[in-house]
Design a protein around this motif. Structure first.
Motif, short mmCIF file in Angstrom:
data_model
loop_
_atom_site.label_atom_id
_atom_site.label_comp_id
_atom_site.label_asym_id
_atom_site.label_seq_id
_atom_site.Cartn_x
_atom_site.Cartn_y
_atom_site.Cartn_z
N SER A 190 0.82 -1.21 0.00
CA SER A 190 0.00 0.00 0.00
C SER A 190 0.86 1.26 0.00
O SER A 190 0.45 2.30 -0.54
N ASP A 191 2.06 1.20 0.57
CA ASP A 191 2.96 2.35 0.50
C ASP A 191 3.53 2.51 -0.90
O ASP A 191 3.63 3.64 -1.41
N TRP A 192 3.92 1.42 -1.53
CA TRP A 192 4.36 1.52 -2.92
C TRP A 192 3.27 2.12 -3.80
O TRP A 192 3.55 2.95 -4.68
N GLU A 193 2.04 1.73 -3.55
CA GLU A 193 0.92 2.23 -4.37
C GLU A 193 0.79 3.74 -4.29
O GLU A 193 0.33 4.39 -5.23
N LYS A 194 1.20 4.31 -3.16
CA LYS A 194 1.09 5.77 -3.00
C LYS A 194 2.01 6.52 -3.95
O LYS A 194 1.66 7.60 -4.43
N ILE A 195 3.19 5.97 -4.21
CA ILE A 195 4.18 6.74 -4.97
C ILE A 195 4.35 6.29 -6.42
O ILE A 195 4.90 7.04 -7.22
#
Length: 246
Positions: A114-119
């Protein structure tokens, strides 16, 4: 205004991603690697780091524009500051003067999807360290499992954002022929054309517990190339000058 603890910036680097890059080093890491070359960046809160705003960094980047092709956020572990990275990269992409710059992250991969999806909508590529494939050895070297690292490599590849996997090879710790063969097999299963970089261990700058470990020699690096190439890794480079005929 978003801020992040920044250890330093380098206005011009050719080893932190493709081309000539402006590099931002963040403070704090979610690994505790024995072989870390910058152990002072592991602790999240320290007087060595300065809280910087996105705008202050954009001003520095503008000053380096004639000399760079992109920006890399490194660490420490950059993804501890994921919202900051998202804002920085978003601002770069929206700025007519800066929009031509590529935006990269240099990461240990210990990051949830989900953090990768942010950037990823504003990131052009990610370089991921793989310390060692064997999880027990990974825990011994870093204090943490490599489950998220392996998940990150596969996820970023599937999203066409995996630029390179970096192998820090430490003589006698994670560089046996079997370790290399196992790593090569796993990486080739991800992508037969995967980009791999060998980072040969040097003890300078490490914490005391790793200073007695031998540096990776030219002979060691030549063997790494030989084993990985024999296994089928085709796109392989080294941060240490290497003659494949050696």
């Amino acid at each position: 205004m978003l801020q992040a603890p920044i250890v330093k910036t380098i206005p011009f680097s050719w080893v932190d991603g493709p081309g000539n890059r402006f590099v931002i080093f963040t403070q704090g890491c979610n690994f505790n690697c024995i072989a870390c070359h910058n152990p002072q960046t592991i602790t999240l809160h320290t007087s060595r780091a300065v809280d910087r705003s996105v705008e202050s960094l954009l001003e520095e980047i503008r000053g380096a524009m004639p000399f760079i092709t992109g920006v890399t956020v490194s660490g420490g572990e950059a993804t501890l500051h994921i919202d900051f990275i998202k804002d920085l990269f978003t601002r770069i992409k929206a700025d007519p003067q800066l929009a031509k710059l590529t935006c990269f992250v240099d990461s240990n991969g210990n990051t949830i999807q989900s953090d990768w999806e942010k950037i990823l909508p504003v990131a052009d590529g990610v370089m991921v360290d793989l310390k060692v494939l064997d999880d027990a050895k990974h825990v011994a070297l870093t204090g943490s499992t490599n489950t998220l690292v392996l998940d990150s490599i596969r996820y970023l590849h599937n999203q066409n954002r995996l630029f390179e996997v970096r192998l820090l090879l430490v003589p006698g710790q994670n560089d046996s022929d079997q370790d290399l063969r196992n790593t090569a097999a796993w990486l080739l299963d991800v992508d037969p054309e995967i980009n791999v970089r060998i980072n040969a261990f040097k003890g300078h700058g490490t914490r005391a517990s790793a200073r007695d470990w031998p540096d990776a020699s030219e002979t060691d690096v030549a063997r790494y190339f030989e084993v990985l190439t024999a296994c089928g890794i085709r796109n392989i480079v080294s941060s240490t000058p290497h003659n494949p005929q050696t």
